[in-house]
Write a protein that holds these residues in place. Structure first.
Motif, mmCIF file in Angstrom:
data_model
loop_
_atom_site.group_PDB
_atom_site.id
_atom_site.type_symbol
_atom_site.label_atom_id
_atom_site.label_comp_id
_atom_site.label_asym_id
_atom_site.label_seq_id
_atom_site.Cartn_x
_atom_site.Cartn_y
_atom_site.Cartn_z
ATOM 1 N N THR A 1 13.682 9.395 21.578
ATOM 2 C CA THR A 1 13.335 10.519 22.451
ATOM 3 C C THR A 1 13.365 11.851 21.701
ATOM 4 N N LYS A 2 13.407 11.772 20.385
ATOM 5 C CA LYS A 2 13.348 13.011 19.610
ATOM 6 C C LYS A 2 11.916 13.526 19.595
ATOM 7 N N ILE A 3 11.803 14.817 19.313
ATOM 8 C CA ILE A 3 10.453 15.371 19.228
ATOM 9 C C ILE A 3 9.799 14.830 17.970
ATOM 10 N N PRO A 4 8.720 14.116 18.134
ATOM 11 C CA PRO A 4 8.074 13.567 16.936
ATOM 12 C C PRO A 4 7.378 14.646 16.128
ATOM 13 N N TYR A 5 7.161 14.368 14.876
ATOM 14 C CA TYR A 5 6.458 15.286 13.993
ATOM 15 C C TYR A 5 5.045 15.478 14.520
ATOM 16 N N SER A 6 4.640 16.730 14.659
ATOM 17 C CA SER A 6 3.348 16.985 15.298
ATOM 18 C C SER A 6 2.258 17.374 14.304
ATOM 19 N N GLY A 7 2.654 17.586 13.058
ATOM 20 C CA GLY A 7 1.644 18.000 12.082
ATOM 21 C C GLY A 7 0.811 16.832 11.596
ATOM 22 N N GLU A 8 -0.049 17.129 10.687
ATOM 23 C CA GLU A 8 -0.890 16.088 10.096
ATOM 24 C C GLU A 8 -0.010 15.135 9.301
ATOM 25 N N LYS A 9 -0.125 13.854 9.576
ATOM 26 C CA LYS A 9 0.704 12.882 8.856
ATOM 27 C C LYS A 9 0.140 12.649 7.461
ATOM 28 N N SER A 10 1.055 12.458 6.517
ATOM 29 C CA SER A 10 0.582 12.187 5.160
ATOM 30 C C SER A 10 0.249 10.702 5.028
ATOM 31 N N TYR A 11 -0.474 10.398 3.993
ATOM 32 C CA TYR A 11 -0.830 9.006 3.732
ATOM 33 C C TYR A 11 0.254 8.343 2.892
ATOM 34 N N GLN A 12 0.478 7.078 3.177
ATOM 35 C CA GLN A 12 1.217 6.242 2.226
ATOM 36 C C GLN A 12 0.177 5.712 1.247
ATOM 37 N N THR A 13 0.538 5.654 -0.006
ATOM 38 C CA THR A 13 -0.435 5.109 -0.958
ATOM 39 C C THR A 13 0.103 3.829 -1.589
ATOM 40 N N PHE A 14 -0.791 2.926 -1.852
ATOM 41 C CA PHE A 14 -0.446 1.641 -2.474
ATOM 42 C C PHE A 14 -1.404 1.373 -3.632
ATOM 43 N N ARG A 15 -0.899 0.601 -4.589
ATOM 44 C CA ARG A 15 -1.725 0.222 -5.741
ATOM 45 C C ARG A 15 -2.320 -1.161 -5.515
ATOM 46 N N ASN A 16 -3.595 -1.246 -5.677
ATOM 47 C CA ASN A 16 -4.257 -2.550 -5.537
ATOM 48 C C ASN A 16 -5.258 -2.754 -6.668
ATOM 49 N N ALA A 17 -5.856 -3.898 -6.678
ATOM 50 C CA ALA A 17 -6.858 -4.195 -7.698
ATOM 51 C C ALA A 17 -7.911 -5.101 -7.081
ATOM 52 N N CYS A 18 -9.115 -4.938 -7.540
ATOM 53 C CA CYS A 18 -10.186 -5.801 -7.027
ATOM 54 C C CYS A 18 -10.140 -7.133 -7.767
ATOM 55 N N PRO A 19 -10.028 -8.236 -7.034
ATOM 56 C CA PRO A 19 -9.826 -9.531 -7.691
ATOM 57 C C PRO A 19 -11.109 -10.329 -7.894
ATOM 58 N N ARG A 20 -12.254 -9.705 -7.666
ATOM 59 C CA ARG A 20 -13.503 -10.473 -7.708
ATOM 60 C C ARG A 20 -13.891 -10.879 -9.123
ATOM 61 N N ASN A 21 -14.819 -11.824 -9.178
ATOM 62 C CA ASN A 21 -15.416 -12.218 -10.449
ATOM 63 C C ASN A 21 -16.422 -11.143 -10.821
ATOM 64 N N CYS A 22 -15.911 -10.091 -11.466
ATOM 65 C CA CYS A 22 -16.740 -8.925 -11.778
ATOM 66 C C CYS A 22 -16.222 -8.331 -13.080
ATOM 67 N N TYR A 23 -17.123 -7.848 -13.912
ATOM 68 C CA TYR A 23 -16.710 -7.198 -15.151
ATOM 69 C C TYR A 23 -15.638 -6.133 -14.897
#
Lengths: 186, 522
Positions: free
Chosen positions: B47-69
């Motif tokens: 019941t706390k006042i939630p943050y009302s500003g623009e939320k920041s992004y969480q970032t994650f590291r990924n890689a494309c696993p396709r059969n591609c150069y």
């Protein structure tokens, strides 16, 4: 307007049966949910699940996806803006969703569950605190997409799919009755 | 009854209103009155006042696993627990902040309503379209029981076959080979429909298959893109080609088809299909006749140059080269001489030509051309084809010994593909290898024991292997076909069990490339 509604217990029971049907994930629970409607049409347990999966689960492209996002935002996607809107509604209503990030909140079975609990609150417990949110949830969301699901499912219906047809008619009738009870005053 | 839409949306969107509403909710007894179901009463209502500003992004590291150069390094942006967008990681100088159009659409793939959602079993028989949900435990039990029955009846597990290809190159996706290794000797659809002739050619020529870093190409003075179309299928390499060109390098595309890359080149030569080897031999002859070859390098590093030159002198007639390849002789001469004079110069060979008759020999002829010009082993030079050593994972689960007492294949060892890496000492038995390029025929004809269980991973057999009618017959005679995939496809249609698998955004992984030298932690 109130006279359009089913008697309290029947309204709740219908909703509960619909909820249980769309949330079933085994042949047995699906058959139990189906039998609870006491329809004249009987169907074998396995046959019912195969039919249900063809309409709403997969693995092939289902006839009618069971997620609101597909009808409201993007015909190919789940977890869209409308899903997050429903998530926010649930949180504001005081719900905790154990399947968060596993099954989208706007799955038809989850929404019917929420709606059932909100009606239960009013009719059985006489608590009206969430009524306005419940009306909003129904008219601004459920009534927007579930008729589209019904229409799509009816359109893709094949001969011999009577069991699903009956359930969709039950859902349709329920939605019509609910729709005629409340309006936004804006 | 009526309701106020504006009032409800005020509660939902205004943090103060929402807080007041939630406080009232907690006090009203609603939570204890909810009957519970799929949704439960939230006992930890905030019941706390939630943050009302623009939320920041969480970032994650990924890689494309396709059969591609390109095997892109990816940065993923998440808000409210939902992927919003991805971009190429800036930290990789190769990916340099950009993905291809397929990559940029990954959010849609992850949240596609079409994904497989549950393990399911086709109870009415393969192709019947009658599916029932099963739990993971049920799926595992059915598969394990079949394996145990086969072992009991056949005395081996050679009746269990795995066909896996390049749908996902991440290290954790080699777990399926590990699983098959861990149960005993099995059957593998092995080999590669992709680039084997070129692999053999480069190994014969160089003793191994390593490829110059594509990032060096920006310093190349002459680039021949030979049967390769990076503007379409290795977009990140194009920036190095453009940079080289802007510095004055000549970029020549040799291809039977006027490709997107050809449209960006300094010169395009339309060669007749399957004649690339002869063109390379003709160019080498012109270079040697003009004494522009690197004799010093050839003396120090080559074997068989004398025989090679004798072959060129005796067998390669330049008029024939022109006639057969369809390229005017003057153009061939100009190309050969300017290539030989530019240092460093490089050739990038695509995978199409080595799929023709004499395909491996064509790659060898181009290797020899680059060697004659003295560009092998040189920065920004090289005869580029790809490499295996950076990405052919051979981790513990893959190379571990079979369980004690396992009985396997005793016949002549079949061909191994780049994915069938089995290390260790010579054993009394081996797995049984069937030719992946003849999947349908091999499945139907394998005997003692016949194939009874097929596991399909990272591959859509019905889309990638030929002879659909024979494939249907082959699948129908199998006792159990398991298809693990993200989506329902033509192969899943002929499965007994489908198992949904994760995308790279839902798993840990490590990805590397057969082209560049970056490694991505996913």
């Amino acid at each position: 307007m109130q006279n359009h509604l089913l008697p309290r217990s029947e309204r709740l029971e219908t909703l509960k049966r619909l909820r249980d049907f769309f949330n079933a994930h085994t042949s047995q629970t699906l058959k139990e949910a189906y039998d609870a409607f006491s329809l004249e049409h009987s169907i074998d347990e396995d046959e019912l699940e195969i039919l249900f999966n063809r309409y709403f689960v997969g693995p092939m492209e289902p006839i009618a996806d069971p997620f609101a996002s597909v009808y409201i935002d993007d015909p190919q996607s789940v977890m869209t803006q409308s899903t997050l809107h429903v998530r926010s509604l649930y949180e504001t209503m005081g719900f905790f969703y154990p399947l968060k990030n596993i099954v989208p909140e706007d799955h038809i079975g989850v929404e019917l569950d929420a709606y059932y609990q909100l009606i239960y609150l009013e009719e059985v417990k006489n608590v009206a605190y969430l009524s306005e949110l419940r009306y909003y949830f129904f008219h601004e969301h459920i009534a927007v997409w579930m008729p589209q699901l019904i229409e799509r499912a009816m359109h893709g219906r094949s001969e011999g799919d009577n069991a699903i047809h009956f359930i969709l008619n039950e859902l349709k009738s329920f939605l019509i009755r609910e729709t005629t009870t409340t309006r936004s005053h804006e | 009854m009526s309701y106020s839409k504006a009032k409800v949306e005020e509660i939902l969107n205004n943090t103060i209103s929402r807080r007041s509403f939630l406080k009232g909710l907690a006090a009203s007894g609603v939570l204890s009155a909810l009957p519970g179901g799929v949704l439960e009463a939230n006992e930890d209502l905030n019941t706390k006042i939630p943050y009302s500003g623009e939320k920041s992004y969480q970032t994650f590291r990924n890689a494309c696993p396709r059969n591609c150069y390109d095997t892109c390094s990816i940065k993923t942006y998440v808000k409210d627990g939902v992927m919003q967008f991805i971009e190429g990681a800036q930290e990789s100088t190769y990916t340099r902040g950009g993905c291809c159009v397929k990559g940029n659409s990954y959010v849609k793939r992850v949240y596609s309503a079409r994904r497989l959602k549950y393990p399911m079993m086709q109870v009415g028989g393969k192709g019947s379209g009658t599916w029932k949900r099963i739990s993971w435990d049920q799926a595992i039990d059915i598969i394990a029981k079949k394996l145990l029955d086969m072992k009991k009846e056949d005395g081996t597990l050679l009746g269990a076959a795995l066909t896996k290809y390049s749908g996902n190159f991440g290290i954790t996706h080699y777990g399926i080979e590990g699983m098959f290794n861990s149960i005993g000797y099995t059957t593998r659809l092995a080999g590669t429909p992709c680039w084997p002739a070129g692999i053999d050619a480069q190994n014969l020529d160089m003793g191994d298959m390593w490829c110059n870093d594509p990032e060096e190409m920006k310093e190349s003075k002459f680039i021949i893109l030979w049967g390769v179309n990076p503007a379409a299928n290795s977009v990140h390499s194009m920036k190095y080609i453009y940079e080289a060109k802007s510095k004055g390098a000549k970029v020549v595309v040799i291809d039977p088809i006027f490709t997107e890359t050809a449209s960006k080149a300094s010169q395009y030569l339309q060669i007749k299909t399957g004649t690339d080897g002869l063109l390379a031999l003709g160019m080498a002859k012109i270079i040697i006749d003009a004494k522009l070859h690197d004799q010093k390098w050839l003396d120090a590093h080559s074997k068989g140059y004398k025989e090679y030159k004798a072959y060129l002198d005796k067998e390669v007639k330049l008029d024939d080269v022109s006639k057969v390849t369809g390229i005017p002789l003057a153009m061939i001469k100009e190309l050969a001489l300017s290539f030989a004079k530019a240092k460093p110069a490089t050739v990038w060979m695509g995978y199409g030509m080595q799929r023709h008759t004499n395909g491996g020999s064509m790659i060898r002829a181009i290797d020899a051309l680059v060697a004659v010009s003295g560009n092998i082993g040189k920065y920004a030079g090289g005869a580029r084809y790809g490499h295996l050593n950076t990405w052919g994972f051979n981790y513990a689960a893959l190379s571990q010994a079979k369980p004690e007492g396992s009985v396997g294949y005793t016949g002549p060892e079949g061909a191994k593909g780049e994915f069938a890496q089995v290390g260790g000492e010579k054993a009394a038995y081996t797995d049984r290898f069937l030719n992946i390029n003849k999947t349908a025929r091999e499945l139907l004809s394998a005997k003692e024991p016949k194939i009874r269980l097929l596991w399909v991973a990272c591959k859509n057999v019905f889309a990638q292997d030929f002879d659909r009618n024979q494939l249907i017959r082959a699948f129908q005679q199998l006792d159990l076909v398991v298809v693990a995939d993200q989506f329902f496809n033509e192969t899943a249609k002929w499965a007994d069990i489908v198992l949904p698998v994760t995308t790279q955004f839902e798993e840990y992984d490590v990805n590397v490339s057969y082209w560049h030298y970056w490694l991505s932690i996913n």
